[in-house]
Design a protein around this motif. Structure first.
Motif, PDB file in Angstrom:
ATOM      1  N   GLY A   1     -10.744  32.057 126.215  1.00 54.53           N
ATOM      2  CA  GLY A   1     -10.758  33.496 126.471  1.00 54.53           C
ATOM      3  C   GLY A   1     -12.081  34.023 127.003  1.00 54.53           C
ATOM      4  N   HIS A   2     -12.999  33.162 127.350  1.00 63.71           N
ATOM      5  CA  HIS A   2     -14.323  33.565 127.811  1.00 63.71           C
ATOM      6  C   HIS A   2     -14.233  34.262 129.167  1.00 63.71           C
ATOM      7  CE1 HIS A   2     -18.558  33.070 129.101  1.00 63.71           C
ATOM      8  NE2 HIS A   2     -18.840  32.984 127.804  1.00 63.71           N
ATOM      9  N   HIS A   3     -15.176  35.174 129.441  1.00 65.11           N
ATOM     10  CA  HIS A   3     -15.097  35.933 130.688  1.00 65.11           C
ATOM     11  C   HIS A   3     -15.336  35.064 131.929  1.00 65.11           C
ATOM     12  CE1 HIS A   3     -19.478  35.985 129.919  1.00 65.11           C
ATOM     13  NE2 HIS A   3     -19.614  36.192 131.228  1.00 65.11           N
ATOM     14  N   LEU A   4     -15.897  33.859 131.756  1.00 70.12           N
ATOM     15  CA  LEU A   4     -16.102  32.962 132.882  1.00 70.12           C
ATOM     16  C   LEU A   4     -14.980  31.928 133.031  1.00 70.12           C
ATOM     17  CD1 LEU A   4     -19.921  32.174 132.412  1.00 70.12           C
ATOM     18  CD2 LEU A   4     -18.897  33.655 134.162  1.00 70.12           C
ATOM     19  N   ALA A   5     -14.014  31.954 132.129  1.00 71.51           N
ATOM     20  CA  ALA A   5     -13.034  30.876 132.066  1.00 71.51           C
ATOM     21  C   ALA A   5     -12.187  30.738 133.326  1.00 71.51           C
ATOM     22  CB  ALA A   5     -12.123  31.065 130.849  1.00 71.51           C
ATOM     23  N   GLU A   6     -11.997  31.788 134.066  1.00 65.68           N
ATOM     24  CA  GLU A   6     -11.150  31.723 135.262  1.00 65.68           C
ATOM     25  C   GLU A   6     -11.940  31.407 136.523  1.00 65.68           C
ATOM     26  OE1 GLU A   6      -7.910  31.919 134.945  1.00 65.68           O
ATOM     27  OE2 GLU A   6      -8.143  32.264 132.779  1.00 65.68           O
ATOM     28  N   ARG A   7     -13.222  31.171 136.402  1.00 62.68           N
ATOM     29  CA  ARG A   7     -14.064  31.015 137.572  1.00 62.68           C
ATOM     30  C   ARG A   7     -13.906  29.668 138.270  1.00 62.68           C
ATOM     31  NH1 ARG A   7     -18.920  33.885 137.573  1.00 62.68           N
ATOM     32  NH2 ARG A   7     -19.564  32.369 139.157  1.00 62.68           N
ATOM     33  N   GLY A   8     -13.676  28.615 137.538  1.00 65.64           N
ATOM     34  CA  GLY A   8     -13.595  27.284 138.132  1.00 65.64           C
ATOM     35  C   GLY A   8     -14.949  26.620 138.268  1.00 65.64           C
ATOM     36  N   SER A   9     -15.962  27.365 138.661  1.00 64.52           N
ATOM     37  CA  SER A   9     -17.325  26.843 138.749  1.00 64.52           C
ATOM     38  C   SER A   9     -18.288  27.949 138.372  1.00 64.52           C
ATOM     39  CB  SER A   9     -17.630  26.310 140.155  1.00 64.52           C
ATOM     40  OG  SER A   9     -17.648  27.363 141.093  1.00 64.52           O
ATOM     41  N   VAL A  10     -19.485  27.552 137.975  1.00 64.08           N
ATOM     42  CA  VAL A  10     -20.468  28.528 137.513  1.00 64.08           C
ATOM     43  C   VAL A  10     -21.868  27.968 137.773  1.00 64.08           C
ATOM     44  CG1 VAL A  10     -20.534  27.590 135.155  1.00 64.08           C
ATOM     45  CG2 VAL A  10     -21.115  29.982 135.547  1.00 64.08           C
ATOM     46  N   ALA A  11     -22.804  28.849 138.079  1.00 56.84           N
ATOM     47  CA  ALA A  11     -24.208  28.437 138.195  1.00 56.84           C
ATOM     48  C   ALA A  11     -24.809  28.354 136.797  1.00 56.84           C
ATOM     49  CB  ALA A  11     -24.977  29.438 139.052  1.00 56.84           C
ATOM     50  N   LEU A  12     -25.694  27.412 136.614  1.00 56.99           N
ATOM     51  CA  LEU A  12     -26.308  27.233 135.305  1.00 56.99           C
ATOM     52  C   LEU A  12     -26.990  28.525 134.839  1.00 56.99           C
ATOM     53  CD1 LEU A  12     -26.656  24.952 133.234  1.00 56.99           C
ATOM     54  CD2 LEU A  12     -28.829  24.381 134.328  1.00 56.99           C
ATOM     55  N   ALA A  13     -27.611  29.248 135.759  1.00 59.07           N
ATOM     56  CA  ALA A  13     -28.323  30.476 135.397  1.00 59.07           C
ATOM     57  C   ALA A  13     -27.396  31.531 134.814  1.00 59.07           C
ATOM     58  CB  ALA A  13     -29.062  31.029 136.610  1.00 59.07           C
ATOM     59  N   GLU A  14     -26.088  31.470 135.130  1.00 59.66           N
ATOM     60  CA  GLU A  14     -25.147  32.453 134.598  1.00 59.66           C
ATOM     61  C   GLU A  14     -24.884  32.260 133.109  1.00 59.66           C
ATOM     62  OE1 GLU A  14     -21.822  33.675 137.421  1.00 59.66           O
ATOM     63  OE2 GLU A  14     -22.378  31.718 138.237  1.00 59.66           O
ATOM     64  N   LEU A  15     -25.352  31.143 132.564  1.00 58.15           N
ATOM     65  CA  LEU A  15     -25.179  30.883 131.129  1.00 58.15           C
ATOM     66  C   LEU A  15     -26.416  31.282 130.335  1.00 58.15           C
ATOM     67  CD1 LEU A  15     -23.516  27.342 131.384  1.00 58.15           C
ATOM     68  CD2 LEU A  15     -22.378  29.570 131.194  1.00 58.15           C
ATOM     69  N   ARG A  16     -27.344  31.955 131.003  1.00 59.34           N
ATOM     70  CA  ARG A  16     -28.623  32.312 130.389  1.00 59.34           C
ATOM     71  C   ARG A  16     -28.447  33.070 129.076  1.00 59.34           C
ATOM     72  NH1 ARG A  16     -33.585  33.669 132.955  1.00 59.34           N
ATOM     73  NH2 ARG A  16     -32.485  33.504 134.940  1.00 59.34           N
ATOM     74  N   GLY A  17     -27.611  34.079 129.044  1.00 53.51           N
ATOM     75  CA  GLY A  17     -27.496  34.921 127.859  1.00 53.51           C
ATOM     76  C   GLY A  17     -26.484  34.438 126.837  1.00 53.51           C
ATOM     77  N   GLU A  18     -25.894  33.257 127.050  1.00 54.36           N
ATOM     78  CA  GLU A  18     -24.861  32.761 126.150  1.00 54.36           C
ATOM     79  C   GLU A  18     -25.457  32.088 124.918  1.00 54.36           C
ATOM     80  OE1 GLU A  18     -21.667  33.224 126.584  1.00 54.36           O
ATOM     81  OE2 GLU A  18     -21.757  34.061 128.609  1.00 54.36           O
ATOM     82  N   THR A  19     -24.655  32.037 123.862  1.00 53.02           N
ATOM     83  CA  THR A  19     -24.969  31.197 122.711  1.00 53.02           C
ATOM     84  C   THR A  19     -24.547  29.769 123.053  1.00 53.02           C
ATOM     85  OG1 THR A  19     -24.670  32.994 121.120  1.00 53.02           O
ATOM     86  CG2 THR A  19     -24.432  30.749 120.296  1.00 53.02           C
ATOM     87  N   TRP A  20     -25.455  28.817 122.856  1.00 55.16           N
ATOM     88  CA  TRP A  20     -25.196  27.436 123.245  1.00 55.16           C
ATOM     89  C   TRP A  20     -24.928  26.555 122.022  1.00 55.16           C
ATOM     90  CZ3 TRP A  20     -26.878  24.700 128.107  1.00 55.16           C
ATOM     91  CH2 TRP A  20     -26.964  25.577 129.194  1.00 55.16           C
ATOM     92  N   VAL A  21     -24.071  25.547 122.235  1.00 60.09           N
ATOM     93  CA  VAL A  21     -23.789  24.518 121.232  1.00 60.09           C
ATOM     94  C   VAL A  21     -24.334  23.205 121.778  1.00 60.09           C
ATOM     95  CG1 VAL A  21     -22.012  23.263 119.972  1.00 60.09           C
ATOM     96  CG2 VAL A  21     -21.702  25.710 120.458  1.00 60.09           C
ATOM     97  N   SER A  22     -25.261  22.587 121.068  1.00 64.54           N
ATOM     98  CA  SER A  22     -25.771  21.288 121.525  1.00 64.54           C
ATOM     99  C   SER A  22     -24.702  20.224 121.285  1.00 64.54           C
ATOM    100  CB  SER A  22     -27.054  20.908 120.791  1.00 64.54           C
ATOM    101  OG  SER A  22     -26.777  20.485 119.475  1.00 64.54           O
ATOM    102  N   ASN A  23     -24.756  19.158 122.069  1.00 64.33           N
ATOM    103  CA  ASN A  23     -23.759  18.094 121.933  1.00 64.33           C
ATOM    104  C   ASN A  23     -24.394  16.715 121.927  1.00 64.33           C
ATOM    105  OD1 ASN A  23     -23.824  17.171 124.906  1.00 64.33           O
ATOM    106  ND2 ASN A  23     -23.354  19.370 125.080  1.00 64.33           N
ATOM    107  N   ASP A  24     -25.705  16.651 121.702  1.00 64.43           N
ATOM    108  CA  ASP A  24     -26.403  15.368 121.724  1.00 64.43           C
ATOM    109  C   ASP A  24     -27.648  15.471 120.852  1.00 64.43           C
ATOM    110  OD1 ASP A  24     -26.886  12.743 122.422  1.00 64.43           O
ATOM    111  OD2 ASP A  24     -26.657  13.089 124.580  1.00 64.43           O
TER     112      ASP A  24
END
Length: 304
Positions: free
Chosen positions: A171-194
């Protein structure tokens, strides 16, 4: 020269904390264990234990000896296994180190093919993303740039490039985009995976820094499967290797990262075994085939 059997007894006493516990673990009498310890102390000229109440406590010298013999004892156990293989008529061993996403996507099919072509081959598989104290594997799947220095006696075979992707809740507002620039994730809460010190994590943080921000990690999942679960629950977004995002639940959406995006360079680092090793050469050839012909990999993974 130190006696390997006495070292095993000594290490068992250090690990178990008492002579009796070591005797029980090794199937020996407590008297035999004590005799081995006394003989080892004479051989080394070291005081390895001192009395503490009714028990014994390892000295600082004993703790250092125990730690420093990890690699030697691992190699000795490996030699013992080689002798056992020769005695039982097995054709040899091959050890392969791998990272988690390769283990999930490539290793099952690779092992299946190797076992079919080399039925007597003994395979040792080890996850090498965390620090290892044993001997290096014969083939190590690595996440290193092509110019990364190799240890002596090894050669590198390039396998593939693995671009990172972003995953977001459905349900994220970027979910329908198909692609995204890394900079567009600047204000997001991140989950590490490594792991924070892993090569993949460092690649992601470096790419974000180049894009002008530092990701705000609020969940330290440290593995891909758990991170995907957190993203699916709406906790945040994650940027992970494409290889780790092959199969995703319906709760998340995969987005291509627009260039410039972080990329893992995946390779097989192969030990020069000093003589032809058909199984090692075949393993690298099979792995290359499995990577570049994924549809064939899926078909071959099905019995029959």
């Amino acid at each position: 020269m130190l006696d390997p059997h006495r070292l095993r007894v000594f290490r068992s006493v250090v690990a178990s904390g008492s002579v009796q516990a070591a005797a029980d673990n090794l199937g020996l009498t407590s008297s035999a264990v004590s005799q081995h310890l006394s003989a080892l102390q004479r051989e080394t000229g070291l005081t390895l234990f001192h009395r503490a109440g009714r028990g014994i406590v390892p000295t600082e010298a004993a703790l250092v000896l125990d730690a420093r013999t990890d690699d030697a004892m691992s190699r000795w156990d490996q030699l013992d296994q080689v002798v056992a293989d020769l005695r039982d008529g097995r054709s040899g061993r091959l050890s392969i180190g791998y990272f988690a996403s390769a283990g999930a996507v490539w290793m099952p099919s690779l092992v299946q093919r190797l076992r079919k072509e080399f039925p007597d081959l003994v395979l040792d598989l080890v996850l090498t993303e965390v620090e290892q104290h044993g001997p290096a594997p014969d083939i190590d799947l690595v996440i290193d740039p092509p110019d990364h220095p190799l240890p002596g006696g090894y050669r590198r075979t390039e396998l593939t490039e693995d671009p990172f992707v972003a995953i977001v809740p459905r349900g994220h507002h970027l979910a329908e985009r198909g692609s995204v620039a890394l900079a567009e994730l600047r204000g997001e809460t991140w989950v590490s995976n490594d792991y924070p010190r892993s090569a993949g994590h460092r690649l992601v943080v470096a790419a974000c820094s180049a894009a002008g921000f530092r990701p705000r990690f609020t969940v330290q999942a440290q593995d891909h499967h758990t991170a995907i679960g957190f993203v699916g629950a709406g906790i945040g977004v994650s940027v992970l290797p494409g290889l780790a995002a092959r199969s995703l639940p319906a709760t998340v959406v995969r987005l291509t990262l627009e260039a410039p995006a972080p990329v893992r360079h995946l390779a097989a680092v192969v030990r020069d075994l000093g003589a032809p090793h058909p199984a090692a050469e075949r393993a690298v050839a099979l792995l290359t085939d499995l990577i570049h012909h994924p549809s064939a990999r899926i078909r071959r993974a099905v019995p029959g």
